[in-house]
Enzyme design. Structure first.
Site, PDB file in Angstrom:
ATOM      1  N   ARG A 234       1.752   8.892  12.632  1.00  7.76           N
ATOM      2  CA  ARG A 234       1.378  10.168  13.276  1.00  7.76           C
ATOM      3  C   ARG A 234      -0.125  10.419  13.212  1.00  7.76           C
ATOM      4  NH1 ARG A 234       2.938  14.855   9.606  1.00  7.76           N
ATOM      5  NH2 ARG A 234       1.039  14.031   8.651  1.00  7.76           N
TER       6      ARG A 234
ATOM      7  N   TYR B  14       0.831  -1.201   0.000  1.00  3.34           N
ATOM      8  CA  TYR B  14       0.000   0.000   0.000  1.00  3.34           C
ATOM      9  C   TYR B  14       0.870   1.256   0.000  1.00  3.34           C
ATOM     10  CZ  TYR B  14      -2.960   3.806   1.466  1.00  3.34           C
ATOM     11  OH  TYR B  14      -3.579   5.030   1.516  1.00  3.34           O
TER      12      TYR B  14
END
Length: 418
Positions: free
Chosen positions: A212, A168
């Site tokens: 994050r 991905y």
């Protein structure tokens, strides 16, 4: 007020922040007059101010190509990210997106805020794209085709294994690395890098973003889309969303550290890629995001706040990175410092502690072997010089008075002209 407190705490941020502000103003004044190019560069500043600053340093021909490449992929990403679009509508658009960039009339309503504007007025991007040299067009089309197909694949497929995760990230970011390498080569300034290390440049940035952005992505409305691989998170919780609950804090941090450790594996390739760049502007363009990534990983590691809110490097530290990054020696020093910060946070009771330390030390050995670490300006806070908060406050007051004075003068001159 938050920015003032940050500068008072880190006074060395002041000058880089001032330089960054001046550079941003200068970049905004360099927006082309032609409507389609004006739109593209204005949009670039809106969707990525830091990227817009770095891109301005490239030679004009390459700068235009990279600007359009970025906006095309940002538009493609906007389609993928819009969870309100049904898969049966989204997938064909992703697959055909490489054809739409040739169509001056194509647009598609999706996204929010500035991204909606980009999609509504995509004809400007197409018009600019069609003015690029053939070599640039071919590189952008090829990467858009491959990325759109990859995104479409993962609309209908979950990220189960670490191999899925790498695949991905290859589609959404590794291909960006390959595409940029092709654009650099087409400009005649750089050799064509091997796909493997170009891919790592993208994967390191993308994995950092995925780590994050956990909370933002898991809370996405109308439905979340997550890319943390089940092979990692299932070792700690039964459902991925359970990581954000306070009762799972210990397991959440362990899972987070596992994800960070996975990202560290790409550092060696990234350092190799950057060390072989020849053009100073291209080097800086590539190096600044990579330093930001290792800095962000150091900040996120062992940090429960990733599951509570936004975790990112303070703006002053970002300004410092932009200001200091000029040569490969600066990169080695930054990677060494931020990896040292990360290493200091490792708890040897963490399930992945040994692997984490091994990967950090491998990166640090590369930095040490460069022979460039002596006499460096450190990013480690404890080594920063300190100045009187009163002095910094006084500087801010003087600057505010000066700004007010200049603004008043401009207003008076405008009234006189009228």
């Amino acid at each position: 007020m938050g920015s003032l407190k940050a500068v008072l705490k880190h006074p060395d941020d002041f000058y880089p922040l001032l330089k960054l502000k001046m550079a941003a103003k200068k970049a905004e004044k360099q927006i082309p007059a032609e409507p389609h190019w004006g739109f593209c560069y204005s949009m670039l500043h809106k969707v990525s101010r830091s990227f817009a600053l770095v891109i301005q340093q490239l030679n004009p021909e390459l700068r235009d190509a990279v600007c359009i490449f970025y906006l095309v992929l940002r538009a493609l990403d906007t389609v993928e990210d819009d969870t309100s679009i049904d898969a049966e509508i989204k997938v064909p658009i992703l697959i055909a997106f490489h054809q739409h960039i040739y169509d001056r009339d194509w647009h598609f309503a999706c996204g929010t805020k500035e991204y909606k504007v980009l999609m509504d007025q995509f004809h400007h991007v197409s018009a600019a794209f069609l003015e690029l040299k053939k070599g640039y067009q071919e590189a952008i089309e090829d990467i858009t085709l491959r990325m759109g197909a990859g995104m479409a694949k993962f609309i209908c497929k979950e990220v189960e294994t670490i191999d899925d995760y790498d695949e991905y990230c290859h589609y959404v970011a590794g291909l960006v690395g390959l595409g940029l390498s092709k654009l650099f080569h087409a400009s005649g300034t750089e050799k064509l890098f091997p796909d493997s290390i170009s891919n790592s440049m993208g994967l390191f940035l993308q994995k950092t973003n995925i780590i994050r952005d956990y909370l933002e992505d898991i809370n996405e409305i109308p439905k979340s889309r997550m890319f943390w691989p089940r092979e990692i998170w299932s070792k700690y919780v039964n459902k991925l969303e359970e990581l954000k609950y306070e009762e799972n804090s210990e397991k959440a941090v362990q899972c987070l550290n596992d994800m960070v450790t996975n990202a560290l594996i790409h550092i060696e390739d990234c350092l190799k890629y950057m060390s072989e760049l020849r053009d100073p502007a291209i080097f800086k363009f590539c190096a600044i995001p990579q330093i930001m990534a290792i800095g962000t990983l150091a900040l996120c590691y062992n940090n429960i706040e990733v599951f509570r809110g936004v975790v990112k490097m303070r703006r002053g530290l970002t300004a410092k990175v932009i200001d200091r990054t000029k040569t490969m020696a600066d990169v080695y020093r930054a990677f060494y410092d931020f990896s040292s910060i990360l290493k200091a946070k490792v708890n040897m009771n963490d399930p992945n502690a040994k692997t984490t330390i091994t990967r950090i030390e491998a990166a640090q050995k590369i930095c040490k072997d460069s022979g460039t670490l002596s006499n460096r300006r450190s990013y480690i806070v404890d080594s920063e010089p300190s100045y009187s908060p009163a002095l910094i406050a006084l500087i801010f007051i003087i600057l505010a008075i000066l700004y007010a004075y200049l603004h008043a003068n401009r207003t008076n001159k405008f009234k006189v002209t009228l």
